[in-house]
Design an enzyme around this catalytic site. Structure first.
Site, short mmCIF file in Angstrom:
data_model
loop_
_atom_site.label_atom_id
_atom_site.label_comp_id
_atom_site.label_asym_id
_atom_site.label_seq_id
_atom_site.Cartn_x
_atom_site.Cartn_y
_atom_site.Cartn_z
N TRP A 126 6.54 -0.85 17.57
CA TRP A 126 8.29 -1.87 16.31
C TRP A 126 9.26 -1.38 17.59
O TRP A 126 9.35 -2.77 18.00
CB TRP A 126 8.19 -1.32 15.22
CG TRP A 126 7.14 -1.66 14.19
CD1 TRP A 126 6.22 -0.44 13.47
CD2 TRP A 126 5.97 -2.87 13.93
NE1 TRP A 126 5.37 -0.88 13.01
CE2 TRP A 126 5.44 -1.93 13.02
CE3 TRP A 126 6.62 -4.13 14.59
CZ2 TRP A 126 4.31 -3.70 12.42
CZ3 TRP A 126 5.64 -4.97 13.46
CH2 TRP A 126 4.83 -4.31 12.76
N ASP A 133 15.51 0.12 13.37
CA ASP A 133 14.87 0.13 12.54
C ASP A 133 14.34 0.75 11.22
O ASP A 133 13.22 1.80 11.77
CB ASP A 133 13.89 -0.48 13.48
CG ASP A 133 12.11 -1.29 12.64
OD1 ASP A 133 12.38 -1.35 11.35
OD2 ASP A 133 11.88 -1.93 13.18
N LYS A 160 7.43 -2.32 2.59
CA LYS A 160 7.58 -1.30 2.88
C LYS A 160 7.32 0.00 1.71
O LYS A 160 6.76 0.47 0.58
CB LYS A 160 7.57 -0.38 4.03
CG LYS A 160 6.95 -1.08 5.38
CD LYS A 160 5.41 -1.25 5.98
CE LYS A 160 5.24 -2.48 6.62
NZ LYS A 160 5.95 -2.85 7.88
C1 LIG Z 1 5.84 -3.30 9.33
C2 LIG Z 1 7.17 -2.82 10.05
C3 LIG Z 1 8.04 -3.88 10.72
C4 LIG Z 1 7.41 -5.17 10.97
O1 LIG Z 1 7.72 -6.09 9.80
P1 LIG Z 1 7.81 -7.24 9.67
O2 LIG Z 1 9.35 -7.35 7.61
O3 LIG Z 1 6.62 -7.99 9.05
O4 LIG Z 1 8.19 -8.43 10.41
C5 LIG Z 1 8.70 -3.85 11.75
N1 LIG Z 1 9.44 -2.09 12.08
C6 LIG Z 1 8.36 -1.44 11.24
C7 LIG Z 1 8.53 0.22 11.74
C8 LIG Z 1 7.39 -1.81 10.51
O5 LIG Z 1 7.24 -0.79 9.29
#
Ligand SMILES: *Cc1c(COP(=O)(O)O)cnc(C)c1O
Length: 355
Positions: A100, A167, A191
Site C-alpha cells: 500500500w 493510511d 477493514k
Molecule cells: C485495504 C487497504 C487499502 C486499499 O483500500 P481500498 O479501499 O480497496 O482502496 C489501502 N491501504 C491499506 C493499509 C489497506 O489495508
C-alpha cells in the site's frame, strides 16, 4: 458457526449486522428503508452528524479538523492527498512498508517530489524501519500505520515534528492516536469499521488551499469540507454501518479498552505461533501487527492440510496473501477471543497429528 479471519471486507460486530438489516427493511419504523430515503432527509442528516460526533469523541479529534466520507477507497487517497497538499516543487517523505505504501508513493510522484525515507523491501517488508532519519523541509511524512498484507504495524508515530499523513485503513479505531499530529488520516472502512464503500478522511481544515493547482471539484478536499461531506450523494448505507460500529466501540469503553483487548487477543495467537513446533511467524517480533497475524508452516507442503483442518473447524479467511504465502489471521476489533481460541485449538490439533 464460522470464525471469520478475512482481511477485508472483514468481520464486524454482530449487533451491527442486526441493526443494519433492520434499517434496510424499515428505518426506525418510518415505513421506509434507509436505502430509499434522501441523503438530505432529517433522518440521514442526523445519522451523519451522529457518526461524526462519535468519531470526534472516540478519537479525541480537535475542533480544527473535519470528518469526510468519501468514495474511491483508500486507493484514491493515495493521489488525492498529494494532489491537494503537495506542490510541484515541494518534497514529501514516504516510509515504504509494503504494497500500500508503494502504491501511495507511485501516485504522489505525479504531483510533487517524493523522498523514500526508508523501506523494508529488502526483506519482503517483514519489519518496520527503525530510527528513520527525517530531513528538514518536507511538506509532510506519509506512512501506512498497519500493513495489512505483511502483518507489520507501527507501534509509535514516526519520530519527527514534520506534519504526518497516514493510511490507517487497517488499524483505525484499534487504539488511541494523537490526531493533532496529522494533517490527514484516511482509511477505507472495510477493514475495521464498516462495509466497503466509504473512505473516512480526517483532515486539518487549514491545509487546503495552500498550493496553486487546478483540482477537479470532486477531488478537491475543499469542496467536501465546505459542503459538510454532502456535495454529492454520500455512501449512505456504509456511513450508517460505521455509525453502528462506533456506537459499539463506545459501549466497549472506547479505544483504551479496545486496545487492551486487541493486545490480549494478538498475544494469545503469537504465543501459540512461537510455541507450536509446526509454525513460525513472518514479521519481526517488534514489528508484529495486532490486526493481521501472518504465519507459515515450517513444512509448506502441508499448507493444504492445515487449511482444510481450519476450514472444517469453521475458521475461514486465513489463507495468506500471495506475496507472503502461508496464513494470515486478521483479528480486527470485532473478532471475539473465542474465535482466536478456536484457531489455536486447530493449530494444536495439527501439531499433535503432524509434528
Ligand atoms: C485495504 C487497504 C487499502 C486499499 O483500500 P481500498 O479501499 O480497496 O482502496 C489501502 N491501504 C491499506 C493499509 C489497506 O489495508
Amino acid at each position: 458457526m464460522k470464525h471469520n479471519f478475512s482481511a477485508g471486507p472483514a468481520i464486524l460486530p454482530k449487533v451491527v449486522f442486526q441493526k443494519a438489516s433492520d434499517a434496510v427493511l424499515d428505518y426506525q419504523n418510518i415505513g421506509l428503508s434507509l436505502l430509499e430515503i434522501s441523503h438530505r432527509s432529517p433522518e440521514f442528516v442526523d445519522i451523519m452528524k451522529n457518526c461524526s460526533s462519535l468519531i470526534k469523541e472516540i478519537l479525541n479529534v480537535p475542533d480544527d479538523y473535519e470528518i469526510l466520507y468519501l468514495t474511491g477507497g483508500a486507493s484514491s487517497q493515495f493521489y488525492m492527498t498529494a494532489l491537494n497538499i503537495l506542490g510541484n516543487n515541494q518534497r514529501a517523505g514516504y516510509i515504504n512498508t509494503g504494497t500500500w505504501s508503494t502504491k501511495a508513493i507511485k501516485e504522489a510522484k505525479l504531483y510533487g517530489i517524493v523522498d523514500e525515507l526508508a523501506s523494508s523491501k529488502d526483506s519482503n517488508f517483514n519489519y518496520i524501519p527503525k530510527e528513520v532519519e527525517i530531513p528538514e523541509g518536507l511538506r509532510y511524512v506519509h506512512y501506512t500505520s498497519n500493513n495489512t498484507i505483511f502483518g507489520t504495524q507501527f507501534h509509535e508515530l514516526p519520530n519527527t515534528d514534520t506534519r504526518l499523513v497516514c493510511d490507517m485503513s487497517s488499524d483505525i479505531f484499534s487504539r488511541p492516536v494523537d490526531v493533532s499530529r496529522f494533517d490527514i488520516i484516511y482509511a477505507g472502512a472495510q477493514k475495521n469499521i464498516g462495509p466497503a464503500g466509504v473512505t473516512l478522511v480526517i483532515i486539518k481544515k487549514d491545509i487546503v488551499d495552500q498550493i496553486e493547482r487546478d483540482i477537479p471539484t470532486m477531488l478537491n478536499y475543499k469542496t467536501h469540507i465546505e459542503k459538510g461531506s454532502a456535495f454529492n450523494t454520500p455512501p449512505v448505507f456504509p456511513i450508517y454501518c460505521c455509525m453502528l460500529t462506533l456506537e459499539w466501540i463506545s459501549e466497549q469503553g472506547g479505544l483504551e479498552e479496545i486496545e487492551k483487548l486487541n493486545k490480549e487477543k494478538a498475544s494469545l495467537l503469537y504465543d501459540e505461533i512461537d510455541r507450536n513446533t509446526c509454525f513460525k511467524g513472518t514479521a519481526e517480533v517488534g514489528s508484529r501487527s495486532l490486526m493481521n497475524v501472518c504465519f507459515l508452516l515450517n513444512n509448506e507442503e502441508l499448507n493444504d492440510s492445515f487449511l482444510e483442518m481450519a476450514t472444517n473447524a469453521g475458521c475461514v479467511g486465513i489463507k495468506g496473501h500471495r506475496s507472503v504465502g502461508g496464513f494470515r489471521a486478521s483479528i480486527y476489533n470485532a473478532m471475539p477471543k473465542s474465535s482466536i481460541e478456536k484457531l489455536i485449538e486447530v493449530m494444536q490439533a495439527f501439531e499433535s497429528k503432524y509434528a
